[in-house]
Design an enzyme around this catalytic site. Structure first.
Site, PDB file in Angstrom:
ATOM      1  N   ALA A  65      66.200  27.793 -21.919  1.00 12.94           N
ATOM      2  CA  ALA A  65      67.335  28.349 -21.190  1.00 12.94           C
ATOM      3  C   ALA A  65      68.096  27.189 -20.565  1.00 12.94           C
ATOM      4  O   ALA A  65      67.522  26.114 -20.328  1.00 12.94           O
ATOM      5  CB  ALA A  65      66.836  29.297 -20.111  1.00 12.94           C
ATOM      6  N   GLY A 110      62.701  28.969 -23.456  1.00  8.16           N
ATOM      7  CA  GLY A 110      63.453  30.083 -24.026  1.00  8.16           C
ATOM      8  C   GLY A 110      63.680  29.956 -25.526  1.00  8.16           C
ATOM      9  O   GLY A 110      63.888  30.957 -26.213  1.00  8.16           O
ATOM     10  N   GLU A 113      60.659  31.336 -27.043  1.00  9.82           N
ATOM     11  CA  GLU A 113      60.703  32.793 -26.818  1.00  9.82           C
ATOM     12  C   GLU A 113      61.671  33.468 -27.792  1.00  9.82           C
ATOM     13  O   GLU A 113      61.406  34.550 -28.294  1.00  9.82           O
ATOM     14  CB  GLU A 113      61.101  33.071 -25.363  1.00  9.82           C
ATOM     15  CG  GLU A 113      60.021  32.604 -24.394  1.00  9.82           C
ATOM     16  CD  GLU A 113      60.458  32.692 -22.948  1.00  9.82           C
ATOM     17  OE1 GLU A 113      61.385  31.946 -22.555  1.00  9.82           O
ATOM     18  OE2 GLU A 113      59.899  33.516 -22.213  1.00  9.82           O
ATOM     19  N   GLU A 133      57.848  25.669 -18.779  1.00 11.49           N
ATOM     20  CA  GLU A 133      58.417  26.230 -17.540  1.00 11.49           C
ATOM     21  C   GLU A 133      57.701  25.771 -16.283  1.00 11.49           C
ATOM     22  O   GLU A 133      58.332  25.551 -15.247  1.00 11.49           O
ATOM     23  CB  GLU A 133      58.426  27.769 -17.603  1.00 11.49           C
ATOM     24  CG  GLU A 133      59.508  28.356 -18.494  1.00 11.49           C
ATOM     25  CD  GLU A 133      59.125  28.435 -19.965  1.00 11.49           C
ATOM     26  OE1 GLU A 133      58.083  27.870 -20.365  1.00 11.49           O
ATOM     27  OE2 GLU A 133      59.883  29.065 -20.724  1.00 11.49           O
TER      28      GLU A 133
HETATM   29  N1  CO8 Z   1      69.044  23.079 -20.286  1.00 11.99           N
HETATM   30  C1  CO8 Z   1      70.157  22.354 -20.093  1.00 11.99           C
HETATM   31  N2  CO8 Z   1      70.378  21.156 -20.646  1.00 11.99           N
HETATM   32  C2  CO8 Z   1      69.431  20.670 -21.454  1.00 11.99           C
HETATM   33  C3  CO8 Z   1      68.245  21.362 -21.712  1.00 11.99           C
HETATM   34  C4  CO8 Z   1      68.071  22.632 -21.101  1.00 11.99           C
HETATM   35  N3  CO8 Z   1      66.990  23.382 -21.331  1.00 11.99           N
HETATM   36  N4  CO8 Z   1      67.474  20.618 -22.544  1.00 11.99           N
HETATM   37  C5  CO8 Z   1      68.168  19.491 -22.807  1.00 11.99           C
HETATM   38  N5  CO8 Z   1      69.347  19.522 -22.148  1.00 11.99           N
HETATM   39  C6  CO8 Z   1      70.385  18.486 -22.127  1.00 11.99           C
HETATM   40  C7  CO8 Z   1      69.967  17.283 -21.296  1.00 11.99           C
HETATM   41  O1  CO8 Z   1      70.197  17.535 -19.916  1.00 11.99           O
HETATM   42  C8  CO8 Z   1      70.856  16.217 -21.877  1.00 11.99           C
HETATM   43  O2  CO8 Z   1      72.146  16.366 -21.330  1.00 11.99           O
HETATM   44  P1  CO8 Z   1      72.995  15.032 -20.903  1.00 11.99           P
HETATM   45  O3  CO8 Z   1      73.204  14.285 -22.190  1.00 11.99           O
HETATM   46  O4  CO8 Z   1      74.262  15.609 -20.351  1.00 11.99           O
HETATM   47  O5  CO8 Z   1      72.146  14.273 -19.938  1.00 11.99           O
HETATM   48  C9  CO8 Z   1      70.946  16.589 -23.354  1.00 11.99           C
HETATM   49  O6  CO8 Z   1      70.565  17.976 -23.433  1.00 11.99           O
HETATM   50  C10 CO8 Z   1      70.024  15.788 -24.227  1.00 11.99           C
HETATM   51  O7  CO8 Z   1      68.715  15.898 -23.693  1.00 11.99           O
HETATM   52  P2  CO8 Z   1      67.762  14.631 -23.427  1.00 11.99           P
HETATM   53  O8  CO8 Z   1      68.581  13.421 -23.091  1.00 11.99           O
HETATM   54  O9  CO8 Z   1      66.722  15.043 -22.447  1.00 11.99           O
HETATM   55  O10 CO8 Z   1      67.155  14.425 -24.891  1.00 11.99           O
HETATM   56  P3  CO8 Z   1      65.724  13.844 -25.293  1.00 11.99           P
HETATM   57  O11 CO8 Z   1      65.744  13.713 -26.765  1.00 11.99           O
HETATM   58  O12 CO8 Z   1      65.376  12.662 -24.476  1.00 11.99           O
HETATM   59  O13 CO8 Z   1      64.672  15.021 -24.875  1.00 11.99           O
HETATM   60  C11 CO8 Z   1      63.894  17.306 -24.746  1.00 11.99           C
HETATM   61  C12 CO8 Z   1      64.714  16.275 -25.547  1.00 11.99           C
HETATM   62  C13 CO8 Z   1      62.415  16.941 -24.810  1.00 11.99           C
HETATM   63  C14 CO8 Z   1      64.129  18.645 -25.423  1.00 11.99           C
HETATM   64  C15 CO8 Z   1      64.366  17.320 -23.285  1.00 11.99           C
HETATM   65  O14 CO8 Z   1      65.781  17.482 -23.261  1.00 11.99           O
HETATM   66  C16 CO8 Z   1      63.771  18.403 -22.429  1.00 11.99           C
HETATM   67  O15 CO8 Z   1      62.634  18.278 -21.985  1.00 11.99           O
HETATM   68  N6  CO8 Z   1      64.535  19.494 -22.176  1.00 11.99           N
HETATM   69  C17 CO8 Z   1      64.156  20.542 -21.294  1.00 11.99           C
HETATM   70  C18 CO8 Z   1      63.099  21.416 -21.914  1.00 11.99           C
HETATM   71  C19 CO8 Z   1      62.707  22.522 -20.966  1.00 11.99           C
HETATM   72  O16 CO8 Z   1      62.208  22.293 -19.881  1.00 11.99           O
HETATM   73  N7  CO8 Z   1      62.924  23.770 -21.416  1.00 11.99           N
HETATM   74  C20 CO8 Z   1      62.573  24.925 -20.661  1.00 11.99           C
HETATM   75  C21 CO8 Z   1      63.744  25.390 -19.863  1.00 11.99           C
HETATM   76  S1  CO8 Z   1      63.320  26.738 -18.835  1.00 11.99           S
HETATM   77  C22 CO8 Z   1      63.304  28.042 -19.845  1.00 11.99           C
HETATM   78  O17 CO8 Z   1      63.588  27.971 -21.013  1.00 11.99           O
HETATM   79  C23 CO8 Z   1      62.929  29.300 -19.202  1.00 11.99           C
HETATM   80  C24 CO8 Z   1      63.268  30.487 -20.115  1.00 11.99           C
HETATM   81  C25 CO8 Z   1      63.211  31.760 -19.357  1.00 11.99           C
HETATM   82  C26 CO8 Z   1      64.370  31.842 -18.411  1.00 11.99           C
HETATM   83  C27 CO8 Z   1      64.329  33.149 -17.727  1.00 11.99           C
HETATM   84  C28 CO8 Z   1      65.595  33.423 -16.988  1.00 11.99           C
HETATM   85  C29 CO8 Z   1      65.522  33.212 -15.529  1.00 11.99           C
END
Ligand code: CO8
Length: 257
Positions: A65, A110, A113, A133
């Site tokens: 998400a 997400g 999911e 999460e």
């Molecule tokens: N949300 C928003 N932006 C994101 C997300 C995300 N989930 N994942 C990556 N991005 C963005 C980064 O912020 C970055 O943006 P910017 O270039 O502006 O800094 C860009 O994408 C590229 O990401 P990275 O530089 O981090 O790229 P890497 O190759 O170094 O890493 C990863 C890739 C491993 C995927 C890393 O981006 C990461 O760990 N992302 C987050 C993963 C995460 O924690 N996901 C879970 C989110 S919570 C969730 O999904 C809950 C679902 C249920 C919600 C229920 C509703 C309330």
């Protein structure tokens, strides 16, 4: 509707839907859910579409998400965002056609999911899976706490949920999270081949079996058997698909659906 995040190509009965917000790793925002709900309705009323395949643009399938959209939500808004995603991902199971997740890269939070809401999952060998999460002080909110254990069993689900461990495609295959793994260079071709194989089968039979399995899994076995017998019966009789399929077998010819 003008789609900004979802790109859909329809060829030979296969709708290939690409989630495209690569700069944000295809993270799921409200716009995505609005577009996906609209697309599901659109494809559901298109008789030409026999299978839907969902994939991601770039190095992620979906990295979860959209954290930037979620960070300032209050408790009620958090629950509402959770219900929004639950409804969308449940709608894949309610579509009459098969929905396949083609997991090209990161399927996190997400994103995993979303994939679990699909009927089954095919992965590139470079795909990564996780429910991170708890790293954010959250729990999954798009049915990850419910679907993961149903797919993998309790131990693997609780391990993944509690540790936020990111696993590779072979481990995902081993625990039943994905059904097939292919090398990146052939992954999409192989996925489309599987979609085409399904599209070549009796379309009514595919729809009835999806309904029987999807609804049956929620029922006691005896109710599921009644459901199966009812659906089985609808395929028999003059002009019905079962009649054509069985006749074609006996006449040593290809069925015409
Ligand atoms: N949300 C928003 N932006 C994101 C997300 C995300 N989930 N994942 C990556 N991005 C963005 C980064 O912020 C970055 O943006 P910017 O270039 O502006 O800094 C860009 O994408 C590229 O990401 P990275 O530089 O981090 O790229 P890497 O190759 O170094 O890493 C990863 C890739 C491993 C995927 C890393 O981006 C990461 O760990 N992302 C987050 C993963 C995460 O924690 N996901 C879970 C989110 S919570 C969730 O999904 C809950 C679902 C249920 C919600 C229920 C509703 C309330």
């Amino acid at each position: 509707m003008e789609y900004e995040i979802l790109n859909t190509e329809i060829n030979n009965g296969i709708a290939l839907v690409t989630i495209s917000r690569p700069k944000a790793m295809n993270a799921l925002n409200t716009k995505f859910f609005n577009e996906m709900d609209h697309l599901v309705a659109e494809l559901s009323s298109n008789d030409q579409v026999k299978v839907m395949v969902i994939t991601g643009d770039g190095k992620a399938f979906v990295a979860g998400a959209d954290i930037a959209e979620m960070v300032n939500k209050n408790s009620a808004e958090g629950s509402e965002f959770s219900r929004l995603g639950q409804k969308t991902f449940s709608s894949f199971g309610k579509m009459s056609i098969p929905v396949i997740a083609a997991i090209n890269g990161f399927a996190l939070g997400g994103g995993l999911e979303l994939a679990m809401g699909c009927d089954f999952r095919i992965a590139s060998s470079k795909a990564k899976f996780g429910q991170p999460e708890v790293n954010l002080g959250l729990i999954p909110g798009y049915a990850g706490t419910q679907r993961l254990s149903r797919l993998t069993g309790l131990g693997d689900a609780l391990y993944l949920l509690m540790t936020a461990d990111m696993i590779g495609a072979e481990d995902a295959l081993r625990i039943g999270l994905v059904q097939k793994v292919f090398e990146p260079d052939v992954f999409m071709d192989e996925t489309i081949k599987i979609a085409k194989l399904i599209a070549s089968k009796g379309p009514q039979a595919i729809k009835k079996l999806k309904l029987a399995v999807r609804e049956g899994v929620e029922m006691p076995l005896s109710d599921g058997e009644k459901l199966e017998a009812r659906e089985f019966g609808t395929l028999f009789g003059e002009g019905k698909e079962g009649k054509e399929g069985m006749s074609a077998f006996l006449e040593k010819r290809k069925p015409e659906w």
